[in-house]
Scaffold this motif. Structure first.
Motif, mmCIF file in Angstrom:
data_model
loop_
_atom_site.group_PDB
_atom_site.id
_atom_site.type_symbol
_atom_site.label_atom_id
_atom_site.label_comp_id
_atom_site.label_asym_id
_atom_site.label_seq_id
_atom_site.Cartn_x
_atom_site.Cartn_y
_atom_site.Cartn_z
ATOM 1 N N GLU A 1 39.057 -69.244 -17.650
ATOM 2 C CA GLU A 1 39.049 -68.297 -16.569
ATOM 3 C C GLU A 1 38.972 -66.779 -16.935
ATOM 4 O O GLU A 1 38.290 -65.951 -16.299
ATOM 5 C CB GLU A 1 40.345 -68.553 -15.387
ATOM 6 N N SER A 2 39.619 -66.520 -17.995
ATOM 7 C CA SER A 2 39.646 -65.208 -18.369
ATOM 8 C C SER A 2 38.293 -64.745 -18.937
ATOM 9 O O SER A 2 37.679 -63.771 -18.718
ATOM 10 C CB SER A 2 40.559 -64.979 -19.738
ATOM 11 N N THR A 3 37.809 -65.820 -19.584
ATOM 12 C CA THR A 3 36.392 -65.411 -20.208
ATOM 13 C C THR A 3 35.144 -65.227 -19.079
ATOM 14 O O THR A 3 34.631 -64.219 -19.047
ATOM 15 C CB THR A 3 35.879 -66.533 -21.107
ATOM 16 N N VAL A 4 35.531 -66.144 -17.992
ATOM 17 C CA VAL A 4 34.525 -65.936 -16.865
ATOM 18 C C VAL A 4 34.643 -64.659 -15.995
ATOM 19 O O VAL A 4 33.758 -63.961 -15.709
ATOM 20 C CB VAL A 4 34.533 -67.092 -15.870
ATOM 21 N N LYS A 5 36.071 -64.396 -15.975
ATOM 22 C CA LYS A 5 36.431 -62.943 -15.073
ATOM 23 C C LYS A 5 35.988 -61.720 -15.980
ATOM 24 O O LYS A 5 35.246 -60.823 -15.406
ATOM 25 C CB LYS A 5 37.966 -63.004 -15.199
ATOM 26 N N GLY A 6 36.065 -61.905 -17.379
ATOM 27 C CA GLY A 6 35.378 -60.709 -18.166
ATOM 28 C C GLY A 6 33.916 -60.722 -17.944
ATOM 29 O O GLY A 6 33.343 -59.684 -18.102
ATOM 30 N N ARG A 7 33.181 -61.759 -17.974
ATOM 31 C CA ARG A 7 31.690 -61.817 -17.948
ATOM 32 C C ARG A 7 31.267 -61.304 -16.722
ATOM 33 O O ARG A 7 30.409 -60.486 -16.608
ATOM 34 C CB ARG A 7 31.200 -63.086 -18.098
ATOM 35 N N LYS B 1 34.099 -70.724 -9.274
ATOM 36 C CA LYS B 1 34.535 -71.644 -8.259
ATOM 37 C C LYS B 1 34.827 -72.991 -8.796
ATOM 38 O O LYS B 1 36.070 -73.738 -8.138
ATOM 39 C CB LYS B 1 33.435 -71.654 -7.128
ATOM 40 N N GLU B 2 34.224 -73.671 -9.797
ATOM 41 C CA GLU B 2 34.462 -74.932 -10.438
ATOM 42 C C GLU B 2 35.827 -74.791 -11.049
ATOM 43 O O GLU B 2 36.512 -75.671 -10.934
ATOM 44 C CB GLU B 2 33.350 -75.201 -11.269
ATOM 45 N N LEU B 3 36.185 -73.517 -11.673
ATOM 46 C CA LEU B 3 37.337 -73.542 -12.247
ATOM 47 C C LEU B 3 38.612 -73.497 -11.371
ATOM 48 O O LEU B 3 39.835 -74.019 -11.584
ATOM 49 C CB LEU B 3 37.460 -72.359 -13.256
ATOM 50 N N ASP B 4 38.525 -72.874 -10.100
ATOM 51 C CA ASP B 4 39.502 -72.679 -9.079
ATOM 52 C C ASP B 4 39.597 -74.207 -8.486
ATOM 53 O O ASP B 4 40.874 -74.339 -7.978
ATOM 54 C CB ASP B 4 38.923 -71.688 -8.036
#
Length: 127
Positions: free
Chosen positions: A72-78, A44-47
Protein backbone atom coordinates in the motif's frame (compact mmCIF):
# COMPACT_ATOMS: atom_id res chain seq x y z
CA UNK A 1 13.05 42.20 -47.97
CA UNK A 2 15.26 39.11 -47.72
CA UNK A 3 15.91 39.90 -44.05
CA UNK A 4 12.18 39.94 -43.37
CA UNK A 5 11.73 36.61 -45.19
CA UNK A 6 14.58 35.07 -43.18
CA UNK A 7 13.08 36.43 -39.96
CA UNK A 8 9.64 35.02 -40.80
CA UNK A 9 11.23 31.66 -41.70
CA UNK A 10 13.09 31.63 -38.37
CA UNK A 11 9.89 32.47 -36.47
CA UNK A 12 8.07 29.73 -38.37
CA UNK A 13 10.70 27.16 -37.43
CA UNK A 14 10.49 28.23 -33.78
CA UNK A 15 6.70 27.92 -33.95
CA UNK A 16 6.91 24.38 -35.36
CA UNK A 17 9.47 23.39 -32.70
CA UNK A 18 7.15 24.66 -29.96
CA UNK A 19 4.27 22.65 -31.44
CA UNK A 20 6.44 19.51 -31.47
CA UNK A 21 7.45 20.15 -27.86
CA UNK A 22 3.79 20.55 -26.91
CA UNK A 23 2.87 17.29 -28.63
CA UNK A 24 5.69 15.49 -26.81
CA UNK A 25 4.58 16.84 -23.43
CA UNK A 26 0.94 15.89 -24.10
CA UNK A 27 1.98 12.34 -25.05
CA UNK A 28 4.05 12.04 -21.89
CA UNK A 29 1.12 13.28 -19.81
CA UNK A 30 -1.17 10.69 -21.42
CA UNK A 31 1.28 7.92 -20.46
CA UNK A 32 1.27 9.19 -16.89
CA UNK A 33 -2.54 9.17 -16.87
CA UNK A 34 -2.45 5.51 -17.91
CA UNK A 35 0.02 4.69 -15.16
CA UNK A 36 -2.13 6.57 -12.66
CA UNK A 37 -5.21 4.56 -13.64
CA UNK A 38 -3.27 1.31 -13.27
CA UNK A 39 -2.08 2.28 -9.81
CA UNK A 40 -5.56 3.42 -8.76
CA UNK A 41 -6.81 -0.03 -9.81
CA UNK A 42 -4.08 -1.70 -7.75
CA UNK A 43 -4.93 0.51 -4.79
CA UNK A 44 -8.61 -0.49 -5.03
CA UNK A 45 -7.63 -4.15 -5.15
CA UNK A 46 -5.43 -3.72 -2.08
CA UNK A 47 -8.32 -2.02 -0.26
CA UNK A 48 -10.55 -5.05 -0.86
CA UNK A 49 -7.99 -7.48 0.58
CA UNK A 50 -8.07 -8.49 4.21
CA UNK A 51 -5.06 -8.08 6.46
CA UNK A 52 -4.40 -11.84 6.38
CA UNK A 53 -4.27 -12.10 2.57
CA UNK A 54 -1.00 -12.95 0.88
CA UNK A 55 0.35 -10.43 -1.59
CA UNK A 56 3.00 -11.23 -4.15
CA UNK A 57 5.13 -8.81 -6.08
CA UNK A 58 6.59 -9.72 -9.45
CA UNK A 59 10.33 -8.98 -9.51
CA UNK A 60 11.77 -10.11 -12.81
CA UNK A 61 10.72 -13.75 -13.29
CA UNK A 62 10.17 -14.31 -9.55
CA UNK A 63 7.13 -13.73 -7.32
CA UNK A 64 8.12 -12.46 -3.87
CA UNK A 65 5.86 -12.21 -0.83
CA UNK A 66 5.15 -8.64 0.17
CA UNK A 67 3.59 -7.18 3.28
CA UNK A 68 0.24 -5.44 2.66
CA UNK A 69 1.38 -2.26 4.42
CA UNK A 70 4.50 -2.17 2.26
CA UNK A 71 2.48 -2.74 -0.92
CA UNK A 72 0.00 0.00 0.00
CA UNK A 73 2.85 2.36 0.81
CA UNK A 74 4.54 1.65 -2.53
CA UNK A 75 1.34 2.25 -4.50
CA UNK A 76 0.60 5.45 -2.56
CA UNK A 77 4.12 6.69 -3.23
CA UNK A 78 3.74 5.98 -6.94
CA UNK A 79 0.39 7.76 -7.06
CA UNK A 80 1.84 10.80 -5.27
CA UNK A 81 4.77 10.91 -7.69
CA UNK A 82 2.58 10.46 -10.77
CA UNK A 83 0.12 13.13 -9.59
CA UNK A 84 2.98 15.58 -9.04
CA UNK A 85 4.40 14.80 -12.50
CA UNK A 86 1.00 15.29 -14.14
CA UNK A 87 0.68 18.66 -12.41
CA UNK A 88 4.18 19.66 -13.54
CA UNK A 89 3.43 18.65 -17.11
CA UNK A 90 0.12 20.53 -17.10
CA UNK A 91 2.10 23.64 -16.16
CA UNK A 92 4.54 22.90 -19.01
CA UNK A 93 1.63 22.50 -21.42
CA UNK A 94 0.17 25.83 -20.33
CA UNK A 95 3.54 27.61 -20.67
CA UNK A 96 4.19 26.07 -24.09
CA UNK A 97 0.73 27.06 -25.31
CA UNK A 98 1.41 30.63 -24.19
CA UNK A 99 4.75 30.62 -26.03
CA UNK A 100 3.02 29.28 -29.15
CA UNK A 101 0.44 32.08 -29.02
CA UNK A 102 3.17 34.72 -28.59
CA UNK A 103 5.14 33.27 -31.50
CA UNK A 104 2.00 33.16 -33.65
CA UNK A 105 1.28 36.82 -32.86
CA UNK A 106 4.87 37.74 -33.64
CA UNK A 107 4.67 35.94 -37.00
CA UNK A 108 1.42 37.72 -37.90
CA UNK A 109 2.81 41.11 -36.90
CA UNK A 110 6.01 40.54 -38.87
CA UNK A 111 4.05 39.47 -41.95
CA UNK A 112 1.74 42.48 -41.64
CA UNK A 113 4.72 44.82 -41.32
CA UNK A 114 6.38 43.19 -44.33
CA UNK A 115 3.25 43.61 -46.42
CA UNK A 116 2.95 47.22 -45.37
CA UNK A 117 6.51 47.88 -46.55
CA UNK A 118 6.03 46.20 -49.93
CA UNK A 119 6.00 48.93 -52.61
CA UNK A 120 2.93 49.17 -54.79
CA UNK A 121 0.64 47.41 -52.37
CA UNK A 122 -0.47 50.43 -50.39
CA UNK A 123 -3.16 52.87 -51.42
CA UNK A 124 -2.09 55.71 -53.68
CA UNK A 125 -3.01 59.24 -52.65
CA UNK A 126 -5.70 60.85 -54.82
CA UNK A 127 -4.44 63.50 -57.22
Amino acid sequence: MADVQDHIQSLSEDYQKLQQDLQSIVESRQKLEGQKQENVGVQKELDTLGDEETIYKLVGPVLLKQDKVEAESTVKGRLDFITAEISRQENQIKETQEKIEKKKTEIIQTQAAAQGETPGQGTQPAQ
